[in-house]
Design a protein around this motif. Structure first.
Motif, mmCIF file in Angstrom:
data_model
loop_
_atom_site.group_PDB
_atom_site.id
_atom_site.type_symbol
_atom_site.label_atom_id
_atom_site.label_comp_id
_atom_site.label_asym_id
_atom_site.label_seq_id
_atom_site.Cartn_x
_atom_site.Cartn_y
_atom_site.Cartn_z
ATOM 1 N N ARG A 50 27.929 -9.854 11.851
ATOM 2 C CA ARG A 50 27.385 -9.447 10.547
ATOM 3 C C ARG A 50 27.416 -7.923 10.348
ATOM 4 O O ARG A 50 27.035 -7.170 11.225
ATOM 5 C CB ARG A 50 25.941 -9.954 10.460
ATOM 6 C CG ARG A 50 25.166 -9.461 9.265
ATOM 7 C CD ARG A 50 23.768 -10.064 9.309
ATOM 8 N NE ARG A 50 22.830 -9.286 8.533
ATOM 9 C CZ ARG A 50 21.499 -9.440 8.585
ATOM 10 N NH1 ARG A 50 20.966 -10.353 9.378
ATOM 11 N NH2 ARG A 50 20.711 -8.686 7.840
ATOM 12 N N LEU A 51 27.859 -7.518 9.173
ATOM 13 C CA LEU A 51 27.844 -6.114 8.785
ATOM 14 C C LEU A 51 27.375 -6.067 7.331
ATOM 15 O O LEU A 51 28.087 -6.501 6.433
ATOM 16 C CB LEU A 51 29.257 -5.533 8.919
ATOM 17 C CG LEU A 51 29.410 -4.023 9.000
ATOM 18 C CD1 LEU A 51 28.815 -3.474 10.292
ATOM 19 C CD2 LEU A 51 30.876 -3.635 8.908
ATOM 20 N N ASP A 52 26.160 -5.581 7.107
ATOM 21 C CA ASP A 52 25.618 -5.567 5.745
ATOM 22 C C ASP A 52 26.203 -4.430 4.913
ATOM 23 O O ASP A 52 26.364 -4.556 3.704
ATOM 24 C CB ASP A 52 24.088 -5.418 5.774
ATOM 25 C CG ASP A 52 23.407 -6.629 6.414
ATOM 26 O OD1 ASP A 52 24.083 -7.669 6.560
ATOM 27 O OD2 ASP A 52 22.222 -6.521 6.777
ATOM 28 N N GLY A 53 26.457 -3.302 5.556
ATOM 29 C CA GLY A 53 27.021 -2.167 4.828
ATOM 30 C C GLY A 53 26.022 -1.481 3.901
ATOM 31 O O GLY A 53 26.426 -0.769 2.979
ATOM 32 N N ASP A 59 20.215 3.022 8.683
ATOM 33 C CA ASP A 59 18.988 3.599 9.266
ATOM 34 C C ASP A 59 18.645 2.925 10.594
ATOM 35 O O ASP A 59 18.275 3.592 11.560
ATOM 36 C CB ASP A 59 17.801 3.421 8.304
ATOM 37 C CG ASP A 59 17.896 4.364 7.123
ATOM 38 O OD1 ASP A 59 18.713 5.299 7.177
ATOM 39 O OD2 ASP A 59 17.162 4.153 6.143
ATOM 40 N N ASP A 60 18.750 1.611 10.634
ATOM 41 C CA ASP A 60 18.436 0.873 11.863
ATOM 42 C C ASP A 60 19.397 1.244 12.992
ATOM 43 O O ASP A 60 18.983 1.389 14.144
ATOM 44 C CB ASP A 60 18.512 -0.643 11.614
ATOM 45 C CG ASP A 60 17.344 -1.141 10.767
ATOM 46 O OD1 ASP A 60 16.358 -0.388 10.606
ATOM 47 O OD2 ASP A 60 17.430 -2.277 10.269
ATOM 48 N N VAL A 61 20.662 1.382 12.653
ATOM 49 C CA VAL A 61 21.645 1.728 13.686
ATOM 50 C C VAL A 61 21.411 3.150 14.178
ATOM 51 O O VAL A 61 21.535 3.443 15.368
ATOM 52 C CB VAL A 61 23.093 1.542 13.173
ATOM 53 C CG1 VAL A 61 24.108 2.092 14.180
ATOM 54 C CG2 VAL A 61 23.374 0.065 12.903
ATOM 55 N N ARG A 62 21.013 4.027 13.278
ATOM 56 C CA ARG A 62 20.704 5.404 13.704
ATOM 57 C C ARG A 62 19.502 5.408 14.659
ATOM 58 O O ARG A 62 19.473 6.170 15.623
ATOM 59 C CB ARG A 62 20.443 6.292 12.473
ATOM 60 C CG ARG A 62 21.742 6.581 11.685
ATOM 61 C CD ARG A 62 21.442 7.248 10.354
ATOM 62 N NE ARG A 62 20.665 8.464 10.516
ATOM 63 C CZ ARG A 62 21.174 9.670 10.773
ATOM 64 N NH1 ARG A 62 22.488 9.813 10.915
ATOM 65 N NH2 ARG A 62 20.403 10.715 10.892
ATOM 66 N N ALA A 113 22.597 -11.917 13.487
ATOM 67 C CA ALA A 113 21.436 -11.049 13.706
ATOM 68 C C ALA A 113 21.783 -9.649 13.198
ATOM 69 O O ALA A 113 22.956 -9.296 13.112
ATOM 70 C CB ALA A 113 21.082 -11.008 15.190
ATOM 71 N N PRO A 114 20.762 -8.853 12.840
ATOM 72 C CA PRO A 114 21.050 -7.506 12.329
ATOM 73 C C PRO A 114 21.882 -6.684 13.315
ATOM 74 O O PRO A 114 21.726 -6.799 14.533
ATOM 75 C CB PRO A 114 19.653 -6.892 12.152
ATOM 76 C CG PRO A 114 18.740 -8.055 12.001
ATOM 77 C CD PRO A 114 19.329 -9.148 12.847
ATOM 78 N N LEU A 115 22.756 -5.864 12.760
ATOM 79 C CA LEU A 115 23.697 -5.095 13.577
ATOM 80 C C LEU A 115 22.996 -4.256 14.645
ATOM 81 O O LEU A 115 23.417 -4.239 15.810
ATOM 82 C CB LEU A 115 24.531 -4.194 12.659
ATOM 83 C CG LEU A 115 25.538 -3.277 13.352
ATOM 84 C CD1 LEU A 115 26.552 -4.066 14.170
ATOM 85 C CD2 LEU A 115 26.266 -2.415 12.316
ATOM 86 N N ALA A 116 21.932 -3.560 14.265
ATOM 87 C CA ALA A 116 21.253 -2.681 15.235
ATOM 88 C C ALA A 116 20.718 -3.497 16.409
ATOM 89 O O ALA A 116 20.783 -3.055 17.564
ATOM 90 C CB ALA A 116 20.131 -1.909 14.555
#
Ligand SMILES: [Zn+2]
Ligand SMILES: [Zn+2]
Length: 184
Positions: A50-53, A59-62, A113-116
Protein backbone atom coordinates in the motif's frame (compact mmCIF):
# COMPACT_ATOMS: atom_id res chain seq x y z
CA UNK A 1 26.72 -12.54 1.76
CA UNK A 2 26.60 -11.53 5.36
CA UNK A 3 22.94 -11.74 6.32
CA UNK A 4 19.99 -13.29 4.46
CA UNK A 5 19.46 -11.46 1.15
CA UNK A 6 16.16 -9.90 2.21
CA UNK A 7 17.78 -8.70 5.44
CA UNK A 8 20.56 -7.03 3.48
CA UNK A 9 18.05 -5.38 1.13
CA UNK A 10 16.13 -3.99 4.09
CA UNK A 11 19.28 -2.69 5.79
CA UNK A 12 20.32 -0.96 2.56
CA UNK A 13 16.89 0.60 2.31
CA UNK A 14 16.94 1.67 5.96
CA UNK A 15 20.33 3.35 5.58
CA UNK A 16 19.07 5.11 2.46
CA UNK A 17 15.96 6.45 4.16
CA UNK A 18 17.91 7.58 7.25
CA UNK A 19 20.38 9.31 4.93
CA UNK A 20 17.68 11.54 3.45
CA UNK A 21 18.06 13.93 6.42
CA UNK A 22 19.47 17.35 5.54
CA UNK A 23 22.70 16.65 7.44
CA UNK A 24 23.52 13.69 5.22
CA UNK A 25 22.50 14.63 1.67
CA UNK A 26 24.65 16.05 -1.06
CA UNK A 27 22.16 18.87 -1.59
CA UNK A 28 22.12 19.74 2.12
CA UNK A 29 18.32 19.57 1.93
CA UNK A 30 15.97 17.09 3.55
CA UNK A 31 15.31 14.70 0.67
CA UNK A 32 12.23 13.16 2.22
CA UNK A 33 10.32 16.41 2.33
CA UNK A 34 7.72 15.80 -0.37
CA UNK A 35 5.31 13.06 -1.36
CA UNK A 36 7.14 12.85 -4.69
CA UNK A 37 10.46 12.17 -2.96
CA UNK A 38 8.86 9.44 -0.88
CA UNK A 39 7.30 7.85 -3.97
CA UNK A 40 10.66 7.97 -5.77
CA UNK A 41 12.47 6.31 -2.86
CA UNK A 42 9.85 3.56 -2.65
CA UNK A 43 10.12 2.97 -6.40
CA UNK A 44 13.93 2.83 -6.27
CA UNK A 45 13.79 0.12 -3.62
CA UNK A 46 10.78 -1.57 -5.19
CA UNK A 47 8.92 -1.43 -1.90
CA UNK A 48 5.69 -3.36 -2.42
CA UNK A 49 2.24 -2.90 -0.91
CA UNK A 50 0.00 0.00 0.00
CA UNK A 51 1.10 3.52 -0.89
CA UNK A 52 -1.40 6.27 -0.05
CA UNK A 53 0.66 9.13 -1.45
CA UNK A 54 -0.80 11.64 1.00
CA UNK A 55 0.70 14.03 3.56
CA UNK A 56 -0.31 11.88 6.54
CA UNK A 57 1.68 8.98 5.12
CA UNK A 58 4.68 11.22 4.48
CA UNK A 59 4.57 12.50 8.08
CA UNK A 60 4.39 8.95 9.43
CA UNK A 61 7.31 7.81 7.30
CA UNK A 62 9.35 10.81 8.43
CA UNK A 63 8.68 9.79 12.03
CA UNK A 64 9.69 6.22 11.18
CA UNK A 65 12.93 7.62 9.75
CA UNK A 66 13.68 9.27 13.10
CA UNK A 67 12.98 6.01 14.91
CA UNK A 68 15.25 4.07 12.56
CA UNK A 69 18.02 6.61 13.10
CA UNK A 70 17.81 6.16 16.86
CA UNK A 71 17.83 2.34 16.56
CA UNK A 72 20.79 2.28 14.21
CA UNK A 73 23.61 2.99 16.62
CA UNK A 74 22.26 1.29 19.73
CA UNK A 75 24.37 -1.27 21.51
CA UNK A 76 23.19 -4.84 21.03
CA UNK A 77 21.56 -5.24 24.46
CA UNK A 78 19.90 -1.85 24.22
CA UNK A 79 18.48 -2.68 20.80
CA UNK A 80 16.67 -5.80 21.99
CA UNK A 81 13.87 -4.22 24.07
CA UNK A 82 13.33 -1.61 21.35
CA UNK A 83 12.89 -4.30 18.69
CA UNK A 84 10.65 -6.44 20.87
CA UNK A 85 8.45 -3.44 21.66
CA UNK A 86 8.28 -2.44 18.03
CA UNK A 87 7.31 -5.91 16.83
CA UNK A 88 4.72 -6.36 19.57
CA UNK A 89 3.34 -2.84 19.17
CA UNK A 90 2.76 -3.30 15.46
CA UNK A 91 1.43 -6.86 15.88
CA UNK A 92 4.06 -8.38 13.65
CA UNK A 93 3.37 -11.96 12.56
CA UNK A 94 6.19 -13.23 10.35
CA UNK A 95 5.32 -15.32 7.32
CA UNK A 96 7.03 -16.22 4.09
CA UNK A 97 5.84 -14.60 0.87
CA UNK A 98 6.77 -14.82 -2.78
CA UNK A 99 5.60 -12.16 -5.19
CA UNK A 100 6.69 -10.35 -8.34
CA UNK A 101 10.04 -11.85 -9.29
CA UNK A 102 11.26 -12.16 -5.70
CA UNK A 103 12.04 -15.46 -4.03
CA UNK A 104 10.73 -16.47 -0.62
CA UNK A 105 11.19 -13.67 1.88
CA UNK A 106 9.68 -12.62 5.16
CA UNK A 107 6.77 -10.22 5.66
CA UNK A 108 5.26 -9.61 9.06
CA UNK A 109 2.56 -7.07 8.32
CA UNK A 110 -0.38 -7.09 5.94
CA UNK A 111 0.45 -5.51 2.57
CA UNK A 112 -2.36 -3.01 3.21
CA UNK A 113 -0.96 -1.90 6.59
CA UNK A 114 0.24 1.72 6.64
CA UNK A 115 3.57 2.24 4.90
CA UNK A 116 5.39 3.59 7.97
CA UNK A 117 4.34 0.52 9.98
CA UNK A 118 5.56 -1.82 7.25
CA UNK A 119 8.88 0.01 7.05
CA UNK A 120 9.36 -0.25 10.83
CA UNK A 121 8.40 -3.91 11.07
CA UNK A 122 10.66 -4.86 8.14
CA UNK A 123 13.48 -2.93 9.76
CA UNK A 124 12.86 -4.63 13.11
CA UNK A 125 12.95 -8.09 11.49
CA UNK A 126 16.22 -7.26 9.76
CA UNK A 127 17.66 -5.95 13.01
CA UNK A 128 16.59 -9.15 14.76
CA UNK A 129 18.99 -10.93 12.37
CA UNK A 130 21.70 -8.41 13.15
CA UNK A 131 21.28 -8.93 16.90
CA UNK A 132 21.17 -12.72 16.62
CA UNK A 133 24.35 -12.83 14.59
CA UNK A 134 25.95 -10.33 17.01
CA UNK A 135 26.81 -7.94 14.20
CA UNK A 136 25.37 -4.68 15.53
CA UNK A 137 28.82 -3.19 14.95
CA UNK A 138 28.08 -3.38 11.22
CA UNK A 139 25.59 -0.57 11.66
CA UNK A 140 27.51 2.66 12.06
CA UNK A 141 27.29 6.41 11.99
CA UNK A 142 29.29 7.99 9.16
CA UNK A 143 32.81 8.84 10.34
CA UNK A 144 32.84 12.22 8.57
CA UNK A 145 32.55 14.89 11.29
CA UNK A 146 30.09 17.05 9.39
CA UNK A 147 27.77 14.22 8.32
CA UNK A 148 24.71 12.82 10.07
CA UNK A 149 24.56 9.83 7.75
CA UNK A 150 24.64 6.15 8.67
CA UNK A 151 25.92 3.07 6.93
CA UNK A 152 25.61 -0.67 7.01
CA UNK A 153 28.93 -2.35 6.40
CA UNK A 154 28.39 -5.58 4.46
CA UNK A 155 31.99 -5.77 3.30
CA UNK A 156 34.10 -8.81 4.09
CA UNK A 157 36.76 -6.94 6.05
CA UNK A 158 34.31 -4.67 7.83
CA UNK A 159 36.30 -1.50 7.25
CA UNK A 160 33.64 0.76 5.77
CA UNK A 161 33.55 4.09 7.61
CA UNK A 162 31.64 6.53 5.45
CA UNK A 163 28.04 6.71 4.32
CA UNK A 164 29.03 7.64 0.78
CA UNK A 165 31.95 7.98 -1.62
CA UNK A 166 31.41 11.73 -1.27
CA UNK A 167 32.11 11.63 2.49
CA UNK A 168 35.09 9.32 2.00
CA UNK A 169 36.67 11.61 -0.60
CA UNK A 170 36.02 14.72 1.47
CA UNK A 171 37.61 13.26 4.60
CA UNK A 172 40.59 11.89 2.65
CA UNK A 173 41.14 15.35 1.19
CA UNK A 174 40.96 16.92 4.66
CA UNK A 175 43.42 14.40 6.07
CA UNK A 176 45.75 15.05 3.13
CA UNK A 177 45.64 18.83 3.73
CA UNK A 178 46.27 18.38 7.44
CA UNK A 179 49.27 16.18 6.77
CA UNK A 180 50.65 18.69 4.28
CA UNK A 181 50.08 21.59 6.72
CA UNK A 182 51.83 19.63 9.48
CA UNK A 183 54.82 19.02 7.21
CA UNK A 184 55.06 22.67 6.11
ZN1 LIG B 1 7.67 -8.79 -0.39
ZN1 LIG C 1 28.56 10.72 5.47
Amino acid sequence: MFFAPDTEDVLDFDAAIVNTVAGATRSGDDELATRGQLAALMATFRFSGRLDGDDAELDDVRRARTRLRSLWTLERDAMVPELNALLAGLHAVPRLERHDDLGWHVHATAQDAPLADRILVEAALALVDVVRTDECGRLRACAADDCEGVLVDLSRNGSKRFCSVRCGNRMNMLAFRERRAAEA
